[in-house]
Design an enzyme around this catalytic site. Structure first.
Site, PDB file in Angstrom:
ATOM      1  N   LYS A   1       0.835  -1.216   0.000  1.00  0.00           N
ATOM      2  CA  LYS A   1       0.000   0.000   0.000  1.00  0.00           C
ATOM      3  C   LYS A   1       0.869   1.265   0.000  1.00  0.00           C
ATOM      4  O   LYS A   1       0.648   2.202  -0.775  1.00  0.00           O
ATOM      5  CB  LYS A   1      -0.910  -0.003   1.237  1.00  0.00           C
ATOM      6  CG  LYS A   1      -1.618   1.288   1.508  1.00  0.00           C
ATOM      7  CD  LYS A   1      -2.657   1.602   0.457  1.00  0.00           C
ATOM      8  CE  LYS A   1      -3.214   3.007   0.628  1.00  0.00           C
ATOM      9  NZ  LYS A   1      -4.276   3.301  -0.317  1.00  0.00           N
TER      10      LYS A   1
ATOM     11  N   CYS B   1      -3.615  10.950   1.193  1.00  0.00           N
ATOM     12  CA  CYS B   1      -2.945   9.669   0.944  1.00  0.00           C
ATOM     13  C   CYS B   1      -1.538   9.877   0.400  1.00  0.00           C
ATOM     14  O   CYS B   1      -0.553   9.542   1.047  1.00  0.00           O
ATOM     15  CB  CYS B   1      -3.763   8.848  -0.039  1.00  0.00           C
ATOM     16  SG  CYS B   1      -5.492   8.779   0.435  1.00  0.00           S
TER      17      CYS B   1
HETATM   18  N1  SAJ Z   1      -1.735  14.840  -9.098  1.00  0.00           N
HETATM   19  C1  SAJ Z   1      -0.858  15.585  -9.874  1.00  0.00           C
HETATM   20  N2  SAJ Z   1      -0.471  15.085 -11.081  1.00  0.00           N
HETATM   21  C2  SAJ Z   1      -0.924  13.884 -11.544  1.00  0.00           C
HETATM   22  C3  SAJ Z   1      -1.800  13.125 -10.746  1.00  0.00           C
HETATM   23  C4  SAJ Z   1      -2.201  13.626  -9.516  1.00  0.00           C
HETATM   24  O1  SAJ Z   1      -0.430  16.686  -9.509  1.00  0.00           O
HETATM   25  O2  SAJ Z   1      -0.533  13.517 -12.668  1.00  0.00           O
HETATM   26  C5  SAJ Z   1      -2.161  15.359  -7.782  1.00  0.00           C
HETATM   27  C6  SAJ Z   1      -3.659  15.594  -7.689  1.00  0.00           C
HETATM   28  O3  SAJ Z   1      -4.038  16.832  -8.218  1.00  0.00           O
HETATM   29  C7  SAJ Z   1      -3.876  15.501  -6.195  1.00  0.00           C
HETATM   30  C8  SAJ Z   1      -2.855  14.450  -5.761  1.00  0.00           C
HETATM   31  O4  SAJ Z   1      -1.907  14.373  -6.793  1.00  0.00           O
HETATM   32  O5  SAJ Z   1      -3.562  16.734  -5.555  1.00  0.00           O
HETATM   33  C9  SAJ Z   1      -3.427  13.075  -5.486  1.00  0.00           C
HETATM   34  O6  SAJ Z   1      -4.430  12.749  -6.419  1.00  0.00           O
HETATM   35  P1  SAJ Z   1      -4.595  11.288  -7.068  1.00  0.00           P
HETATM   36  O7  SAJ Z   1      -5.790  11.310  -7.941  1.00  0.00           O
HETATM   37  O8  SAJ Z   1      -3.343  10.843  -7.693  1.00  0.00           O
HETATM   38  O9  SAJ Z   1      -4.796  10.317  -5.805  1.00  0.00           O
HETATM   39  P2  SAJ Z   1      -5.770  10.303  -4.514  1.00  0.00           P
HETATM   40  O10 SAJ Z   1      -5.031  10.902  -3.356  1.00  0.00           O
HETATM   41  O11 SAJ Z   1      -7.128  10.831  -4.829  1.00  0.00           O
HETATM   42  O12 SAJ Z   1      -5.918   8.712  -4.283  1.00  0.00           O
HETATM   43  C10 SAJ Z   1      -4.728   7.921  -4.135  1.00  0.00           C
HETATM   44  C11 SAJ Z   1      -4.815   6.739  -5.093  1.00  0.00           C
HETATM   45  N3  SAJ Z   1      -3.527   6.047  -5.180  1.00  0.00           N
HETATM   46  C12 SAJ Z   1      -2.903   5.824  -6.340  1.00  0.00           C
HETATM   47  O13 SAJ Z   1      -3.348   6.201  -7.395  1.00  0.00           O
HETATM   48  C13 SAJ Z   1      -1.618   5.065  -6.273  1.00  0.00           C
HETATM   49  C14 SAJ Z   1      -5.921   5.794  -4.635  1.00  0.00           C
HETATM   50  O14 SAJ Z   1      -5.962   4.634  -5.448  1.00  0.00           O
HETATM   51  C15 SAJ Z   1      -5.673   5.393  -3.176  1.00  0.00           C
HETATM   52  O15 SAJ Z   1      -6.719   4.540  -2.704  1.00  0.00           O
HETATM   53  C16 SAJ Z   1      -5.699   6.650  -2.339  1.00  0.00           C
HETATM   54  O16 SAJ Z   1      -4.620   7.487  -2.793  1.00  0.00           O
HETATM   55  C17 SAJ Z   1      -5.508   6.261  -0.877  1.00  0.00           C
HETATM   56  O17 SAJ Z   1      -6.522   6.222  -0.146  1.00  0.00           O
HETATM   57  O18 SAJ Z   1      -4.387   5.907  -0.484  1.00  0.00           O
END
Ligand code: SAJ
Length: 432
Positions: free
Chosen positions: A215, A269
């Protein structure tokens, strides 16, 4: 195996993961009790309503509560399966705090009986499931716990991380593969038979420590890759190159897949979990730590860049586009956009206008700053500076004609290339 209607499940923690999980299990016909420490949450769920926004969750919860398969309470009751879904925040020094998990285990110990299964879903440092096992062994010396004696244990304990994406939780709870780590292989098999009731994705078994690290690895992987994109945005700025164009072109290579730069990483996360690895092994986590620093540093860079732009155009009203931590959700937790706009509001007061389609009022961080919430049409009419912090669909839909003559700082790359070739020259600042 118990039939669905005979199975009793307790879910501890009715938050972003616990409530959808409880509702999905209740839909299978199991009798689910959600336990939470907050009376308002318990009351809301018992009235068939939800206290969090998630696609389709309200309909599901009202249905399972009306059918009597989901109840909520402040008090725990005996059950066959206990699912722990409580927060694991970190302290000021980035050390993980597993206090809520241990408190949940202490509560479970009061009703635990032979034959029960305990599953930890909260994101946890490696070794936490063993700590839960040790705590239960101390509190309930009458029960044989797994891995602590050669005898057949009375209970099963496993770790199975949630991995759902906010906004798609109900879909991903069913469709995603699950990693199930048992204290022993027998524990993993018992937990597996539980998840098979509602998970359509593959359920893969391993040991608890490997599942815990898996995780943390998933979210650290994403953080490191976002940090790479954010670092590229800074380099591209120095080189006067459009980072979005470079990424689009590089991603045409069959083995390159660069993520998107932004104003930093938010949510509960990805900006948190990598620290659990750094804390556990500081000597071997230079890359993971640096990624965290790059992503946090990007937020500061955006503040400085926005400040320079706003100071260069005295008196011009500023539209800050978005407060959420990512697109199309109403979640402002750990949001870099919110941090940036709050700082700009402190610096520039009533020149700051905020467009956030998912907010009905401004968060308390803006109290007394003079900043105010406006709608997108007012922003287009009144504001000469636009700072894009969230890639909400609503913002993407604003055509280039409506932005002509405005100074734009676009940290998400939604408008960067949208200006028609014939558009008048305006100061267009890239991310970075
Ligand atoms: N972000 C970027 N650039 C990107 C992708 C995301 O700047 O290319 C930023 C987003 O804007 C945001 C942050 O990263 O601020 C996180 O967003 P996210 O959509 O990547 O992830 P979360 O936090 O919504 O959910 C993550 C997910 N983990 C992964 O994709 C590995 C989700 O599957 C997990 O269940 C969740 O964390 C968790 O609960 O741990």
């Amino acid at each position: 195996m118990l039939s669905d209607s005979d199975l009793k499940v307790v879910v501890l923690g009715l938050g972003y993961i616990g409530l959808p999980t409880a509702a999905v299990i209740a839909r299978t016909g199991a009798a689910v009790l959600g336990v939470d420490v907050t009376p308002a949450v318990v009351e809301t769920v018992n009235s068939g309503k939800v206290h969090i926004e998630e696609v389709d969750l309200d309909g599901l919860v009202s249905g399972v509560v009306a059918r009597g398969s989901l109840r909520a309470s402040l008090e725990i009751e005996p059950a066959d399966v206990f699912v722990i879904a409580v927060p694991t925040p970190f302290n000021a020094d980035h050390a993980p705090n597993i206090g809520y998990v241990l408190r949940a285990a202490t509560t479970i110990a009061t009703v635990l009986k032979a034959g029960d299964t305990i599953i930890l879903e909260s994101t946890s440092p490696v070794g936490t499931t063993e700590k839960v096992r040790d705590l239960l062994a101390d509190l309930r010396p009458d029960l044989k716990v797994p891995g602590r004696s050669g005898d057949q244990p009375d209970i099963a304990i496993a770790y199975c991380p949630e991995r759902v994406l906010p906004g798609r939780i109900l879909v991903e709870l069913i469709d995603n593969d699950r990693v199930i780590g048992g204290i022993t292989p027998r524990c993993a098999r018992k937990a597996l038979s539980f998840y098979r009731r509602f998970v359509r994705g593959a359920c893969v078994t391993t040991n608890a420590r490997a599942a815990e690290m898996t995780k943390l690895t998933e979210n650290a992987f994403r953080d490191v890759n976002i940090a790479f994109a954010n670092e590229l945005s800074l380099i591209a700025d120095t080189m006067a190159v459009d980072v979005w164009e470079v990424i689009r072109l590089a991603n045409r290579h069959p083995r390159v897949n660069i993520l998107s730069p932004g104003p930093g990483v938010g949510g509960h996360c990805i900006a948190v979990d990598p620290w659990f690895l750094v804390d556990a092994d500081p000597d071997n986590t230079a890359l993971i730590r640096t990624a965290r620093e790059v992503n946090d540093g990007k937020t500061d860079r955006v503040v400085e860049k926005a400040t320079a732009l706003i100071e260069s155009m005295p008196g011009v009203p500023v539209a800050c586009m978005g407060l959420a931590f990512k697109a199309n959700i109403d979640d402002f937790r750990e949001s870099p956009a919110l941090k940036i706009v709050a700082e700009l509001a402190r610096r520039f007061g009533q020149r700051i206008r905020i467009v956030e389609p998912y907010a009905t009022a401004l968060p308390t961080a803006f109290a007394g700053t003079g900043a105010r919430l406006i709608d997108i049409d007012t922003a287009i009419e009144d504001c000469g500076i636009m700072i894009v912090l969230v890639d909400h669909d609503l913002f993407k839909s604003v055509p280039a004609e409506e932005r002509v003559g405005k100074a734009v700082l676009d940290t998400r790359g939604i408008w960067g290339n949208a200006l028609p070739a014939a558009a008048p020259v305006v100061p267009l600042l890239r991310a970075g």
